[in-house]
Write a protein that holds these residues in place. Structure first.
Motif, PDB file in Angstrom:
ATOM      1  N   LEU A 103      46.249  61.096 -12.877  1.00  0.00           N
ATOM      2  CA  LEU A 103      46.620  62.468 -13.228  1.00  0.00           C
ATOM      3  C   LEU A 103      47.125  63.259 -12.021  1.00  0.00           C
ATOM      4  N   ALA A 104      47.522  62.566 -10.955  1.00  0.00           N
ATOM      5  CA  ALA A 104      47.947  63.289  -9.741  1.00  0.00           C
ATOM      6  C   ALA A 104      49.152  64.185 -10.008  1.00  0.00           C
ATOM      7  N   PHE A 105      49.955  63.849 -11.019  1.00  0.00           N
ATOM      8  CA  PHE A 105      51.107  64.687 -11.357  1.00  0.00           C
ATOM      9  C   PHE A 105      50.808  65.575 -12.566  1.00  0.00           C
ATOM     10  N   GLY A 106      49.538  65.724 -12.927  1.00  0.00           N
ATOM     11  CA  GLY A 106      49.180  66.537 -14.078  1.00  0.00           C
ATOM     12  C   GLY A 106      49.432  65.777 -15.372  1.00  0.00           C
ATOM     13  N   PHE A 107      49.481  66.516 -16.487  1.00  0.00           N
ATOM     14  CA  PHE A 107      49.646  65.900 -17.805  1.00  0.00           C
ATOM     15  C   PHE A 107      50.168  66.971 -18.758  1.00  0.00           C
ATOM     16  N   GLY A 108      50.814  66.540 -19.836  1.00  0.00           N
ATOM     17  CA  GLY A 108      51.266  67.504 -20.839  1.00  0.00           C
ATOM     18  C   GLY A 108      52.621  68.112 -20.487  1.00  0.00           C
ATOM     19  N   ILE A 109      52.911  69.269 -21.057  1.00  0.00           N
ATOM     20  CA  ILE A 109      54.280  69.806 -20.944  1.00  0.00           C
ATOM     21  C   ILE A 109      54.642  70.218 -19.517  1.00  0.00           C
ATOM     22  N   HIS A 110      53.654  70.480 -18.676  1.00  0.00           N
ATOM     23  CA  HIS A 110      53.955  70.863 -17.291  1.00  0.00           C
ATOM     24  C   HIS A 110      53.865  69.680 -16.337  1.00  0.00           C
ATOM     25  N   GLN A 111      53.703  68.465 -16.880  1.00  0.00           N
ATOM     26  CA  GLN A 111      53.575  67.320 -15.968  1.00  0.00           C
ATOM     27  C   GLN A 111      54.750  67.326 -14.990  1.00  0.00           C
ATOM     28  N   ALA A 119      59.310  62.230  -6.017  1.00  0.00           N
ATOM     29  CA  ALA A 119      58.192  62.160  -5.066  1.00  0.00           C
ATOM     30  C   ALA A 119      57.852  60.698  -4.769  1.00  0.00           C
ATOM     31  N   ARG A 120      57.824  59.881  -5.829  1.00  0.00           N
ATOM     32  CA  ARG A 120      57.521  58.448  -5.637  1.00  0.00           C
ATOM     33  C   ARG A 120      58.564  57.813  -4.720  1.00  0.00           C
ATOM     34  N   LEU A 121      59.835  58.093  -5.005  1.00  0.00           N
ATOM     35  CA  LEU A 121      60.915  57.516  -4.195  1.00  0.00           C
ATOM     36  C   LEU A 121      60.764  57.938  -2.727  1.00  0.00           C
ATOM     37  N   GLU A 122      60.552  59.225  -2.493  1.00  0.00           N
ATOM     38  CA  GLU A 122      60.438  59.710  -1.109  1.00  0.00           C
ATOM     39  C   GLU A 122      59.268  59.043  -0.399  1.00  0.00           C
ATOM     40  N   MET A 123      58.128  58.940  -1.082  1.00  0.00           N
ATOM     41  CA  MET A 123      56.956  58.318  -0.452  1.00  0.00           C
ATOM     42  C   MET A 123      57.204  56.845  -0.162  1.00  0.00           C
ATOM     43  N   GLN A 124      57.794  56.149  -1.137  1.00  0.00           N
ATOM     44  CA  GLN A 124      58.021  54.707  -0.937  1.00  0.00           C
ATOM     45  C   GLN A 124      58.937  54.472   0.250  1.00  0.00           C
ATOM     46  N   GLU A 146      48.534  54.132  -5.944  1.00  0.00           N
ATOM     47  CA  GLU A 146      47.129  54.156  -5.542  1.00  0.00           C
ATOM     48  C   GLU A 146      46.864  55.289  -4.543  1.00  0.00           C
ATOM     49  N   LEU A 147      47.813  55.531  -3.632  1.00  0.00           N
ATOM     50  CA  LEU A 147      47.632  56.639  -2.683  1.00  0.00           C
ATOM     51  C   LEU A 147      47.644  57.975  -3.425  1.00  0.00           C
ATOM     52  N   LEU A 148      48.529  58.107  -4.409  1.00  0.00           N
ATOM     53  CA  LEU A 148      48.575  59.352  -5.196  1.00  0.00           C
ATOM     54  C   LEU A 148      47.240  59.583  -5.902  1.00  0.00           C
ATOM     55  N   ARG A 149      46.700  58.526  -6.494  1.00  0.00           N
ATOM     56  CA  ARG A 149      45.423  58.633  -7.206  1.00  0.00           C
ATOM     57  C   ARG A 149      44.289  58.950  -6.244  1.00  0.00           C
ATOM     58  N   TYR A 150      44.194  58.147  -5.184  1.00  0.00           N
ATOM     59  CA  TYR A 150      43.051  58.227  -4.280  1.00  0.00           C
ATOM     60  C   TYR A 150      43.028  59.546  -3.513  1.00  0.00           C
ATOM     61  N   LEU A 151      44.200  60.031  -3.112  1.00  0.00           N
ATOM     62  CA  LEU A 151      44.248  61.232  -2.263  1.00  0.00           C
ATOM     63  C   LEU A 151      44.401  62.522  -3.067  1.00  0.00           C
ATOM     64  N   SER A 152      44.953  62.461  -4.267  1.00  0.00           N
ATOM     65  CA  SER A 152      45.094  63.625  -5.179  1.00  0.00           C
ATOM     66  C   SER A 152      45.131  64.963  -4.429  1.00  0.00           C
ATOM     67  N   VAL A 153      46.258  65.274  -3.815  1.00  0.00           N
ATOM     68  CA  VAL A 153      46.284  66.389  -2.858  1.00  0.00           C
ATOM     69  C   VAL A 153      46.166  67.795  -3.453  1.00  0.00           C
ATOM     70  N   ILE A 154      46.401  67.953  -4.774  1.00  0.00           N
ATOM     71  CA  ILE A 154      46.230  69.296  -5.360  1.00  0.00           C
ATOM     72  C   ILE A 154      44.716  69.487  -5.512  1.00  0.00           C
ATOM     73  N   GLN A 155      44.073  70.032  -4.456  1.00  0.00           N
ATOM     74  CA  GLN A 155      42.630  69.833  -4.342  1.00  0.00           C
ATOM     75  C   GLN A 155      41.759  70.816  -5.118  1.00  0.00           C
ATOM     76  N   PHE A 156      42.196  72.065  -5.315  1.00  0.00           N
ATOM     77  CA  PHE A 156      41.326  72.978  -6.063  1.00  0.00           C
ATOM     78  C   PHE A 156      41.616  72.913  -7.556  1.00  0.00           C
TER      79      PHE A 156
END
Ligand code: HEM
Length: 398
Positions: free
Chosen positions: A338-346, A353-358, A274-284
């Motif tokens: 989509l905080a980690f993107g989608f497709g071949i570059h996901q 990242a999830r492990l470190e944050m948790q 939920e934090l990844l979704r809500y904050l979506s830090v890749i902002q531009f």
């Protein structure tokens, strides 16, 4: 639509809430989800804000990740940008991208990441001990959020303890905003030299880490190997560090949500989603270039156009997320974001990242139950101008 930069055809960047994208995106998503704008760096582009269209864009490999020569003369500025450095597969298309990513995927599976958990826990505990010994107030970014991803990448690549100080010093230089061009070049050169030297050592005596595996594979030049090492650092460092620091600020500013997190620490995986979704830090947003004329969501995107997938807007799309996506709800039923993107570059490092944050967030709030801001929230310098959003500093005490 509000009176704003948008009316002047400029991508909106001014936030009214530190945790939410600029308000104009709501109207854009509803009324004009694929729109032509001037991007923050002054070049013309297309801004995509709805979840379905962002997914379609990122799934379509005709939208290229290359930066050079891609516009075929349509946009000279784009054509003249330097080519991706060797090993930087985030800026490559298949088959180059496929060749390099394939060598790494096995190192970033759920299982392999889980094996790193004890190392991540040790690194987090060491930094909490150091904070406790020093006493508050401290800047949480420098004392905790930044060093953790840097040391985890050392662990992953197999950078020995003796070399970690140099690695961390150079990675910090590359990530500071006030670094001069000369300092950046020196840090990049030293980092490349360190990784190349380590790779040579590991070619002779492998040590079971990523550098050893890549060096042994015989499929990469020394330059590519160094490039992959620096890419992993660059891609995995700032993103995770900012998610840890901004999540901390967001939880401190939402005490009810923080109380829910504290009451149910075994829900940390859902909380982090939920934090990844809500904050979506890749902002531009994440950028692509149309390699031919392409129809997207009913619009014709001409060859050579720059197209931006705006992840923060897509991650608040009420057509995709049930409940109110504009609110933070840590116990929200998880729906793919989509905080980690989608497709071949996901994102290759998403499990890490999830492990470190948790680990970091759970341990931080457990260790310091009285954690609080040590400065008025209005004085906290936000990373408004940076591609990865977050805080420059986070003064806290306990
Ligand atoms: C919360 C932290 C993170 C966020 C929000 C994040 C986000 C993203 C996003 C949106 C992309 C897609 C870029 C594109 O489509 O052009 C990406 C790609 C990538 N990320 Fe992450 N990332 C995070 C952490 C990490 C970590 C920890 C690592 C590795 C150590 C990592 C390594 C990469 C790499 C190598 C790519 C390029 C993948 C490719 O081109 O195939 N990231 N990341």
């Amino acid at each position: 639509m509000t009176e704003s930069q948008l009316t002047a055809g400029i991508q909106p960047v001014v936030r009214t809430c530190p945790f939410s994208p600029p308000e104009e995106y709501r109207a854009l998503r509803e009324q004009d989800p694929i729109t032509e704008v001037t991007l923050p760096d002054g070049i013309p582009g297309w801004l995509v804000t709805r979840y379905a269209e962002v997914r379609a864009l990122l799934s379509d490999t005709r939208f290229s990740s290359r930066r050079r020569g891609i516009s075929g003369g349509v946009d000279r500025a784009l054509d003249e940008l330097p080519e991706a450095a060797p090993g930087w597969f985030i800026m490559m298309d298949p088959p180059d991208h496929t060749r390099l990513r394939r060598l790494l995927t096995g190192h970033f599976t759920v299982r392999r990441t889980r094996e790193l958990a004890p190392a991540v826990e040790r690194i987090v505990t060491d930094h909490l001990d150091a904070m406790a010994a020093q006493g508050g107030p401290i800047d949480l970014v420098q004392a905790f959020a930044l060093p953790i991803p840097s040391l985890v990448i050392c662990e992953l690549l197999g950078v020995p303890y003796a070399d970690r100080e140099e690695f961390q010093h150079n990675s910090a230089t590359l990530l500071r905003i006030d670094t001069t061009v000369e300092e950046t070049r020196r840090a990049q050169r030293e980092m490349n030299e360190l990784i190349t030297r380590l790779a040579a050592e590991k070619r002779a005596r492998p040590t079971g880490d990523i550098l050893s595996a890549l060096a042994q594979s015989g499929e990469l030049t020394d330059q590519e190997l160094a490039g992959v090492g620096v890419l992993l650092l660059a891609a995995g460092h700032e993103t995770t560090a900012n998610m840890i620091a901004l999540s901390t600020l967001c939880l401190l500013r939402n005490p009810e949500q923080l109380a829910r997190f504290r009451a149910e620490p075994d829900q940390a995986d859902g909380v982090v989603e939920e934090l990844l979704r809500y904050l979506s830090v890749i902002q531009f947003g994440v950028r692509r270039t149309a390699s031919e004329d392409i129809e997207l969501g009913g619009r014709l995107i001409p060859k050579g156009s720059t197209v931006v997938a705006h992840l923060p807007a897509a991650n608040r799309d009420p057509e995709h997320f049930t409940g109110d996506p504009e609110t933070l709800d840590l116990l929200r039923l998880h729906q793919p974001h989509l905080a980690f993107g989608f497709g071949i570059h996901q994102c290759l490092g998403q499990q890490l990242a999830r492990l470190e944050m948790q680990v970091a967030l759970t341990a931080l709030f457990r260790r310091f139950p009285g954690l609080r801001l040590a400065a008025p929230v209005a004085d906290i310098p936000m990373r408004d101008e940076m591609i990865v959003y977050g805080v420059h500093e986070l003064p806290v005490t306990w």
